[in-house]
Write a protein that holds these residues in place. Structure first.
Motif, mmCIF file in Angstrom:
data_model
loop_
_atom_site.group_PDB
_atom_site.id
_atom_site.type_symbol
_atom_site.label_atom_id
_atom_site.label_comp_id
_atom_site.label_asym_id
_atom_site.label_seq_id
_atom_site.Cartn_x
_atom_site.Cartn_y
_atom_site.Cartn_z
ATOM 1 N N ILE A 180 19.552 19.573 -7.160
ATOM 2 C CA ILE A 180 20.123 19.746 -5.812
ATOM 3 C C ILE A 180 19.012 19.436 -4.819
ATOM 4 N N ALA A 181 19.311 18.639 -3.827
ATOM 5 C CA ALA A 181 18.318 18.275 -2.817
ATOM 6 C C ALA A 181 18.725 18.817 -1.458
ATOM 7 N N PRO A 182 17.756 19.010 -0.556
ATOM 8 C CA PRO A 182 18.087 19.499 0.778
ATOM 9 C C PRO A 182 18.668 18.421 1.688
ATOM 10 N N ALA A 183 18.513 17.155 1.291
ATOM 11 C CA ALA A 183 19.031 16.007 2.041
ATOM 12 C C ALA A 183 19.647 15.072 1.010
ATOM 13 N N PRO A 184 20.325 14.000 1.433
ATOM 14 C CA PRO A 184 20.894 13.084 0.438
ATOM 15 C C PRO A 184 19.870 12.696 -0.636
ATOM 16 N N VAL A 210 8.492 14.036 -8.279
ATOM 17 C CA VAL A 210 8.909 13.833 -6.882
ATOM 18 C C VAL A 210 9.327 15.140 -6.208
ATOM 19 N N GLY A 211 9.248 16.258 -6.955
ATOM 20 C CA GLY A 211 9.443 17.573 -6.351
ATOM 21 C C GLY A 211 10.814 18.177 -6.496
ATOM 22 N N LEU A 212 11.735 17.499 -7.168
ATOM 23 C CA LEU A 212 13.077 18.054 -7.349
ATOM 24 C C LEU A 212 13.083 19.034 -8.516
ATOM 25 N N VAL A 213 13.761 20.163 -8.331
ATOM 26 C CA VAL A 213 13.790 21.210 -9.346
ATOM 27 C C VAL A 213 15.047 21.060 -10.190
ATOM 28 N N LYS A 214 14.857 20.871 -11.487
ATOM 29 C CA LYS A 214 15.994 20.734 -12.398
ATOM 30 C C LYS A 214 16.530 22.119 -12.758
ATOM 31 N N ILE A 215 17.829 22.291 -12.575
ATOM 32 C CA ILE A 215 18.501 23.520 -13.005
ATOM 33 C C ILE A 215 19.255 23.198 -14.284
ATOM 34 N N ASP A 216 18.986 23.954 -15.336
ATOM 35 C CA ASP A 216 19.658 23.694 -16.611
ATOM 36 C C ASP A 216 20.940 24.507 -16.711
ATOM 37 N N ASN A 254 0.841 -1.203 0.000
ATOM 38 C CA ASN A 254 0.000 0.000 0.000
ATOM 39 C C ASN A 254 0.875 1.252 0.000
ATOM 40 N N LEU A 255 1.719 1.346 -1.009
ATOM 41 C CA LEU A 255 2.629 2.485 -1.110
ATOM 42 C C LEU A 255 1.878 3.732 -1.587
ATOM 43 N N THR A 256 2.054 4.823 -0.869
ATOM 44 C CA THR A 256 1.508 6.115 -1.288
ATOM 45 C C THR A 256 2.668 7.105 -1.388
ATOM 46 N N LEU A 257 2.789 7.733 -2.553
ATOM 47 C CA LEU A 257 3.836 8.731 -2.767
ATOM 48 C C LEU A 257 3.216 10.121 -2.798
ATOM 49 N N ASN A 258 3.838 11.054 -2.113
ATOM 50 C CA ASN A 258 3.366 12.438 -2.085
ATOM 51 C C ASN A 258 4.038 13.197 -3.223
ATOM 52 N N LEU A 259 3.451 13.100 -4.406
ATOM 53 C CA LEU A 259 4.068 13.685 -5.597
ATOM 54 C C LEU A 259 3.704 15.164 -5.725
ATOM 55 N N GLY A 260 4.594 15.912 -6.353
ATOM 56 C CA GLY A 260 4.328 17.308 -6.657
ATOM 57 C C GLY A 260 4.744 18.288 -5.579
ATOM 58 N N LYS A 261 5.125 17.824 -4.409
ATOM 59 C CA LYS A 261 5.561 18.718 -3.338
ATOM 60 C C LYS A 261 7.029 19.073 -3.549
ATOM 61 N N LEU A 262 7.311 20.350 -3.735
ATOM 62 C CA LEU A 262 8.659 20.780 -4.094
ATOM 63 C C LEU A 262 9.647 20.593 -2.945
ATOM 64 N N VAL A 263 10.805 20.097 -3.283
ATOM 65 C CA VAL A 263 11.901 19.975 -2.322
ATOM 66 C C VAL A 263 13.119 20.668 -2.921
ATOM 67 N N PHE A 264 13.633 21.659 -2.201
ATOM 68 C CA PHE A 264 14.763 22.438 -2.710
ATOM 69 C C PHE A 264 15.633 22.823 -1.518
ATOM 70 N N PRO A 265 16.940 22.893 -1.693
ATOM 71 C CA PRO A 265 17.807 23.206 -0.544
ATOM 72 C C PRO A 265 17.625 24.637 -0.048
ATOM 73 N N LYS A 266 17.862 24.831 1.226
ATOM 74 C CA LYS A 266 17.842 26.169 1.799
ATOM 75 C C LYS A 266 19.183 26.855 1.522
#
Length: 573
Positions: free
Chosen positions: A525-529, A558-564, A288-300
């Motif tokens: 770039i992620a805020p955690a590993p 999955v919320g990661l922002v791609k920097i080109d 019963n896997l539920t993924l919280n998609l679309g929530k942005l994750v970006f480093p501070k």
């Protein structure tokens, strides 16, 4: 084990349940050819309420599969058929450590999913030796939330059975039960009865199931969608291995049918063992896997004195603003305040600070840069030095870049001198941590003309024929569209049997992933590993480069922002 199905039905009024727990998509890059859409559509046509995806050693298609299955009302079970090293994953001796065994892992929940991300990443970054490999030590450390299946004939337990090492098979069962827990390890029978070894293994697995009170299921090792795709898949294998279809030494999978079988096809052979189907249902109910998609994750961004990012951004922008516009420029000041407020509302202050920091580094090091795209409409970007164009002078719209009514990650495309791009990536890794930064994978897809040329070569037909067909196909048309719109191609298809075979096979392979490579510009770039969010692997270009196993679209999910950051020879020159 021998109770006739009718007696069982009479006593229990039993309705069989089946779904597929062992499925390969085209992201099993060497040997799978099923596109995710095809798998999900077939599952829906079969009235399956769940479906697993277990590609070889990777999770490339996991997010695409998760989204599309849920959209069709099918429960997605994310899994992987991993490779187990015979000794430690760090041992890499020829002819010893290439003898791999298979194991199927299925994620029950988010903990299991995260452990799957870690296992697949470890297999790629640390254990890779011809294949991405893990070992039982690392499996034991990351087994929580996972279900294990004993896999195909290349699994450890089937291999022990075929070697007549029955006591060894028992030891392995106990070991796997200890790793996963007694209720989360299952013996895996497969419906490939054309193979004598499979019949022998199935018989012994049933015997072991009864003797050791370990549950068993039945699966189908699916590598292509439909039964009629068997010939196409064989040609595909020849393409992927760079051989001809008549080469007797090449990889083949023609000894059995590997399509996504219907429940009726499976029940035809296994209806005498209804408990196998009960156990499949049990696994589906556990997953019963539920993924919280679309929530942005970006480093501070590390601001001075830990000042809130937006306040620091505002202070920086107002300070820089004075050097660009006279103090009495009311229009410019109002525009700046409006943009800052939108950035505050959308919570993208850290993104602007990270980008301006990257560009400042490039300028300090004398690396020529250029920023293009809709970011040119931002006055904040202009005063921070991210862009070089005054948006007020050229009447450029900020809302095209960032709109509070359509919240999406800003997209600032940065061009840099290509001979110094790696310096910028190294700087980002040093600043945010090498485990939090990676480049982005991309997949080479078999397009119409390429598919025609590949199929012609694999079939051993004249190059001139493949070339003739390919040149008749416009680059912007699919094969179906080309056959409908190009009379000369249609005539060749209808009059030349070889051309017809080439086009029919190429049509089935069109859109299938052929290989993985590195996106020309994308960096995340992620805020955690990063392994907490995505599986990772080495780039095909270099073992020093790490790339995500999810492509740019899945990363956005999955919320990661791609920097080109695109390297251009023009800027180098």
């Amino acid at each position: 084990l021998e109770i006739p199905i009718l007696i069982y039905l009479e006593k229990h009024y039993y309705i069989m349940y089946f779904t597929h727990l062992h499925v390969h998509s085209h992201y099993s890059l060497l040997d799978g050819m099923s596109k995710i859409d095809e798998l999900v559509d077939l599952a829906q046509q079969m009235n399956l309420d769940a479906l697993a995806l277990t590609d070889h050693g990777v999770l490339h298609g996991a997010i695409e599969f998760y989204k599309k299955a849920r959209k069709k009302g099918i429960k997605p079970i994310i899994g992987c058929e991993v490779y187990l090293a015979p000794r430690s994953l760090y041992d890499k001796r020829p002819k010893i450590d290439t003898k791999l065994s298979h194991l199927v892992l299925l994620a029950k929940d988010f903990t299991g999913y995260q452990n799957l991300l870690k296992l697949v990443t470890i297999g790629e970054l640390e254990g890779f030796y011809y294949k991405p490999r893990i070992d039982k030590k690392v499996l034991r450390e990351h087994s929580e939330g996972l279900i294990g299946l004993s896999a195909c004939l290349k699994g450890e337990i089937p291999q022990a059975i075929l070697a007549k090492k029955y006591s060894k098979a028992k030891e392995l069962i106990k070991e796997y039960q200890d790793i996963f827990g007694p209720d989360d390890f299952y013996l895996e029978l497969q419906d490939h009865l054309e193979i004598p070894e499979q019949r022998e293994v199935n018989k012994k697995l049933l015997q072991l199931s009864e003797e050791m009170k370990v549950k068993a299921v039945v699966t189908c090792d699916s590598h292509y969608p439909r039964k009629e795709d068997k010939r196409v898949h064989d040609v595909f294998l020849a393409i992927q291995t760079g051989t001809g279809i008549d080469d007797e030494e090449r990889l083949r999978m023609t000894q059995t049918d590997l399509h996504l079988k219907s429940p009726q096809e499976i029940e035809e052979h296994f209806s005498r063992y209804p408990f196998l189907f009960d156990n499949i249902k049990e696994i589906v109910e556990k997953c019963n896997l539920t993924l919280n998609l679309g929530k942005l994750v970006f480093p501070k961004f590390a601001t001075p004195n830990q000042e809130p990012a937006w306040e620091y951004l505002r202070k920086l922008a107002l300070k820089r603003f004075l050097s660009f516009y006279p103090r009495h420029s009311t229009e410019a000041k109002q525009r700046l305040e409006h943009e800052l407020e939108v950035i505050r509302e959308t919570d993208f202050a850290d993104y602007f600070l990270v980008i301006q920091d990257i560009i400042n580094f490039a300028k300090e090091k004398g690396i020529m840069t250029n920023t293009r795209g809709s970011a040119a409409g931002s006055l904040v970007a202009y005063v921070l030095g991210i862009t070089n164009i005054d948006p007020l002078k050229y009447h450029l719209y900020f809302e095209r870049f960032l709109n509070p009514e359509r919240i999406a990650p800003p997209d600032i495309d940065l061009d840099v001198a290509d001979n110094r791009r790696q310096e910028i990536i190294n700087y980002i890794s040093q600043k945010y941590g090498s485990d939090k930064v990676a480049q982005v994978i991309t997949f080479g897809i078999m397009k119409s003309r390429l598919a025609v040329r590949d199929v012609t070569r694999a079939l051993g037909l004249p190059y001139s024929l493949g070339d003739q067909i390919a040149k008749l196909i416009p680059s912007n048309l699919s094969l179906t569209e080309a056959l409908q719109n190009i009379p000369e191609l249609r005539n060749l298809y209808e009059t030349n049997p070889d051309a017809k075979e080439i086009l029919d096979i190429a049509h089935r392979l069109e859109g299938v992933a052929r290989h993985a490579s590195t996106h020309a510009a994308g960096v995340v770039i992620a805020p955690a590993p990063l392994v907490n969010y995505v599986p990772l692997q080495h780039s095909s270009r270099s073992e020093q480069e790490v790339v995500t196993q999810y492509d740019m679209y899945a990363l956005q999910d999955v919320g990661l922002v791609k920097i080109d950051i695109l390297g251009l020879a023009n800027l180098t020159i």
